[in-house]
Write an enzyme that holds these catalytic residues in place. Structure first.
Site, PDB file in Angstrom:
ATOM      1  N   LYS A 168      16.961  -9.700  -0.581  1.00 20.21           N
ATOM      2  CA  LYS A 168      15.941  -9.089  -0.672  1.00 20.21           C
ATOM      3  C   LYS A 168      16.948  -7.749  -1.811  1.00 20.21           C
ATOM      4  CE  LYS A 168      11.253  -8.790   0.568  1.00 20.21           C
ATOM      5  NZ  LYS A 168      10.433  -9.533   1.041  1.00 20.21           N
TER       6      LYS A 168
ATOM      7  N   GLY B 294      -7.068  -7.022   2.688  1.00 14.88           N
ATOM      8  CA  GLY B 294      -6.828  -6.604   0.696  1.00 14.88           C
ATOM      9  C   GLY B 294      -6.419  -7.478   0.349  1.00 14.88           C
TER      10      GLY B 294
ATOM     11  N   VAL C  97      -4.722 -10.323   0.712  1.00 14.08           N
ATOM     12  CA  VAL C  97      -4.784 -11.537   1.111  1.00 14.08           C
ATOM     13  C   VAL C  97      -6.047 -11.711   2.223  1.00 14.08           C
ATOM     14  CG1 VAL C  97      -3.614 -13.197   2.910  1.00 14.08           C
ATOM     15  CG2 VAL C  97      -1.823 -11.714   1.296  1.00 14.08           C
TER      16      VAL C  97
ATOM     17  N   GLY D  10      -7.488  -6.174   8.177  1.00  6.60           N
ATOM     18  CA  GLY D  10      -6.489  -5.924   7.266  1.00  6.60           C
ATOM     19  C   GLY D  10      -7.088  -6.702   6.306  1.00  6.60           C
TER      20      GLY D  10
HETATM   21  P1  NAD Z   1      -2.296  -4.945   1.352  1.00  2.96           P
HETATM   22  O1  NAD Z   1      -2.700  -4.099   0.625  1.00  2.96           O
HETATM   23  O2  NAD Z   1      -3.272  -5.543  -0.455  1.00  2.96           O
HETATM   24  O3  NAD Z   1      -3.970  -5.155   2.422  1.00  2.96           O
HETATM   25  C1  NAD Z   1      -3.548  -5.015   3.596  1.00  2.96           C
HETATM   26  C2  NAD Z   1      -4.405  -3.712   3.823  1.00  2.96           C
HETATM   27  O4  NAD Z   1      -4.867  -3.620   5.378  1.00  2.96           O
HETATM   28  C3  NAD Z   1      -5.556  -3.148   2.865  1.00  2.96           C
HETATM   29  O5  NAD Z   1      -6.671  -3.124   2.156  1.00  2.96           O
HETATM   30  C4  NAD Z   1      -5.630  -1.851   3.953  1.00  2.96           C
HETATM   31  O6  NAD Z   1      -6.473  -0.592   4.127  1.00  2.96           O
HETATM   32  C5  NAD Z   1      -5.453  -2.676   5.534  1.00  2.96           C
HETATM   33  N1  NAD Z   1      -4.885  -1.591   6.409  1.00  2.96           N
HETATM   34  C6  NAD Z   1      -3.654  -0.592   6.339  1.00  2.96           C
HETATM   35  N2  NAD Z   1      -3.745  -0.391   7.803  1.00  2.96           N
HETATM   36  C7  NAD Z   1      -4.863  -0.930   8.089  1.00  2.96           C
HETATM   37  C8  NAD Z   1      -5.061  -0.698   9.747  1.00  2.96           C
HETATM   38  N3  NAD Z   1      -4.046   0.557  11.032  1.00  2.96           N
HETATM   39  N4  NAD Z   1      -5.754  -1.289  10.384  1.00  2.96           N
HETATM   40  C9  NAD Z   1      -6.471  -2.067   9.531  1.00  2.96           C
HETATM   41  N5  NAD Z   1      -6.786  -1.896   7.892  1.00  2.96           N
HETATM   42  C10 NAD Z   1      -5.278  -1.753   7.283  1.00  2.96           C
HETATM   43  O7  NAD Z   1      -1.490  -5.937   1.051  1.00  2.96           O
HETATM   44  P2  NAD Z   1      -1.942  -7.729   1.127  1.00  2.96           P
HETATM   45  O8  NAD Z   1      -0.891  -7.902  -0.134  1.00  2.96           O
HETATM   46  O9  NAD Z   1      -2.879  -7.904   1.647  1.00  2.96           O
HETATM   47  O10 NAD Z   1      -0.954  -8.006   2.202  1.00  2.96           O
HETATM   48  C11 NAD Z   1      -1.460  -8.322   3.570  1.00  2.96           C
HETATM   49  C12 NAD Z   1       0.229  -8.004   4.333  1.00  2.96           C
HETATM   50  O11 NAD Z   1       0.117  -9.678   4.296  1.00  2.96           O
HETATM   51  C13 NAD Z   1       1.268  -7.355   4.515  1.00  2.96           C
HETATM   52  O12 NAD Z   1       1.974  -7.543   6.107  1.00  2.96           O
HETATM   53  C14 NAD Z   1       2.099  -8.235   3.124  1.00  2.96           C
HETATM   54  O13 NAD Z   1       3.274  -7.850   3.383  1.00  2.96           O
HETATM   55  C15 NAD Z   1       1.619  -9.438   3.992  1.00  2.96           C
HETATM   56  N6  NAD Z   1       1.893 -11.122   2.928  1.00  2.96           N
HETATM   57  C16 NAD Z   1       1.679 -10.896   2.062  1.00  2.96           C
HETATM   58  C17 NAD Z   1       1.682 -11.675   1.305  1.00  2.96           C
HETATM   59  C18 NAD Z   1       1.052 -11.492  -0.261  1.00  2.96           C
HETATM   60  O14 NAD Z   1       1.445 -12.652  -1.214  1.00  2.96           O
HETATM   61  N7  NAD Z   1       0.278 -10.361  -0.476  1.00  2.96           N
HETATM   62  C19 NAD Z   1       2.605 -12.454   0.932  1.00  2.96           C
HETATM   63  C20 NAD Z   1       3.308 -12.961   2.292  1.00  2.96           C
HETATM   64  C21 NAD Z   1       2.584 -11.863   3.303  1.00  2.96           C
END
Ligand code: NAD
Length: 354
Positions: free
Chosen positions: A80, A182, A184, A180
């Site tokens: 990383k 977002g 995913v 959340g």
């Molecule tokens: P993202 O930032 O698009 O979505 C996260 C969402 O959570 C946002 O809509 C944000 O407003 C919301 N949020 C923030 N704080 C919050 C809270 N306290 N309560 C409720 N909602 C809250 O991120 P993502 O890409 O969807 O990833 C989500 C999680 O999955 C992260 O932890 C990320 O590390 C993990 N992840 C993502 C991927 C990927 O391919 N995107 C892969 C592996 C792991």
């Protein structure tokens, strides 16, 4: 002037400090393990108060990638990078090109990608200096945003947990609380609703909540209540650490299965606690491996193919079942079983080599 200095090499861990004062870049690349292949892991950009804090973070994240890729059956090691800076103000093409030159000096031992604070668009600049970068845009022959594949992997992992708890992997009539929605969480929620699940959502972003309610009838719940709902599945899809000493006692779901990284504040504490409470926990690094599976496909001979990435992500179903089985046979929490599975593959590989 650029400084590229190997800071330390302890056990198999290598740390490289990258400093380019001309563009203001300060980054650290950490390679945790190379047993199964090159170390692939994203580059995170964040404001760190001290260099020690950045070192701790990059080491923890690199270690996590070793076990995530191993458990996902990928021929990848763990690595990383972190860039010390504010993603909102410190970015420029020259900045990412400088980072790309450092990555290039490692000649493929470390392969980078986007992570929190960096984006597919930033990887374009990295790519101008090195071929050791994944997560490129579709226009550049890459795989684009990995989130839909991550969501597909989580969906498959959830099916395995439902099968274990309800003897059926159908989502019809099931209740699911998603923390959340977002990149995913949203496509995941959408799919589960289509398959007949009742969806509860929380988010700090009002716009996405409204969209989820209008698009598939999601029931909006306050952020500090979502984890307390009496539902079949609680899916943490926001930030890490949402399951901590306080919240773990309030969870009433039968299953925890979601996308967030580091969902448990401390695996060794909350892992056994959830097991004692009879809550089935799908280990995060196993169920959310769709993202790394997706970028891994960019390295495949013949180039990226979405169908292959999805087929590999679908295997998360079997891996979650395998971990549940190990946990039950050994009488250990699923957190421990997943780590055992990941380490076992690395150790078998080491033995074969020697
Ligand atoms: P993202 O930032 O698009 O979505 C996260 C969402 O959570 C946002 O809509 C944000 O407003 C919301 N949020 C923030 N704080 C919050 C809270 N306290 N309560 C409720 N909602 C809250 O991120 P993502 O890409 O969807 O990833 C989500 C999680 O999955 C992260 O932890 C990320 O590390 C993990 N992840 C993502 C991927 C990927 O391919 N995107 C892969 C592996 C792991």
């Amino acid at each position: 002037m650029s400084i590229f200095r190997e800071m330390e090499r302890r056990d198999s861990i290598r740390m490289y400090f990258c400093h380019d004062p001309d563009v203001g870049l300060k980054a650290i690349i950490c390679i945790h393990d190379l047993t199964l292949g090159p170390a692939l892991g994203g580059v995170r950009m964040s404001v760190y108060q001290t260099t020690e804090e950045a070192i701790r973070d990059v080491q923890r994240l690199a270690r996590g990638m070793t076990y995530k890729s191993s458990a996902a059956g990928l021929d990848l090691g763990g690595g990383k990078a972190v860039i010390i800076g504010d993603p909102d103000t410190d970015k420029s093409p020259a900045f990412f090109r400088a980072f790309g030159r450092f990555v290039n000096e490692l000649n493929g031992l470390y392969i980078t990608a986007e992570d929190i604070g960096t984006a597919v668009s930033d990887m374009r600049w990295v790519h101008q200096e090195t071929r050791w970068v994944t997560g490129l845009s579709k226009r550049m022959g890459g795989s684009g945003d990995p989130s839909p594949v991550t969501a597909f992997g989580v969906y498959n992992g959830m099916r395995a947990t439902l099968e274990q708890v309800f003897s059926s992997d159908s989502f019809s009539g099931r209740s699911i609380a998603i923390q959340g929605i977002g990149k995913v969480g949203f496509p995941l929620a959408c799919r589960l609703a289509k398959e007949g699940a009742r969806i509860f959502v929380s988010d700090t972003n009002e716009v996405v909540l409204k969209k989820a309610h209008q698009q598939f009838g999601a029931i909006v719940v306050p952020v500090d209540e979502i984890h307390t709902l009496d539902v079949d599945i609680f899916a943490p899809c926001a930030r890490g650490g949402s399951i901590n000493p306080k919240t773990v006692k309030q969870i009433r779901a039968k299953i925890i299965a979601g996308a967030a990284n580091n969902q448990l504040e401390d695996d060794k504490v909350q892992g056994p606690l959830l097991e004692q409470r009879g809550i089935l926990y799908a280990p995060d690094f196993l169920i959310n491996a769709g993202g790394v599976i997706n970028v891994y496909q960019e390295l495949a001979r013949g180039g990226y193919r979405r169908d292959k990435a999805l087929a590999l992500a679908a295997k998360i179903y079997g891996r979650i079942k395998q971990v549940i089985n190990i946990a039950s046979v050994e009488g250990i929490p699923t957190t421990e079983a997943a780590m055992m599975m990941a380490k076992d593959r690395i150790n078998r590989h080491k033995k074969k080599r020697n």
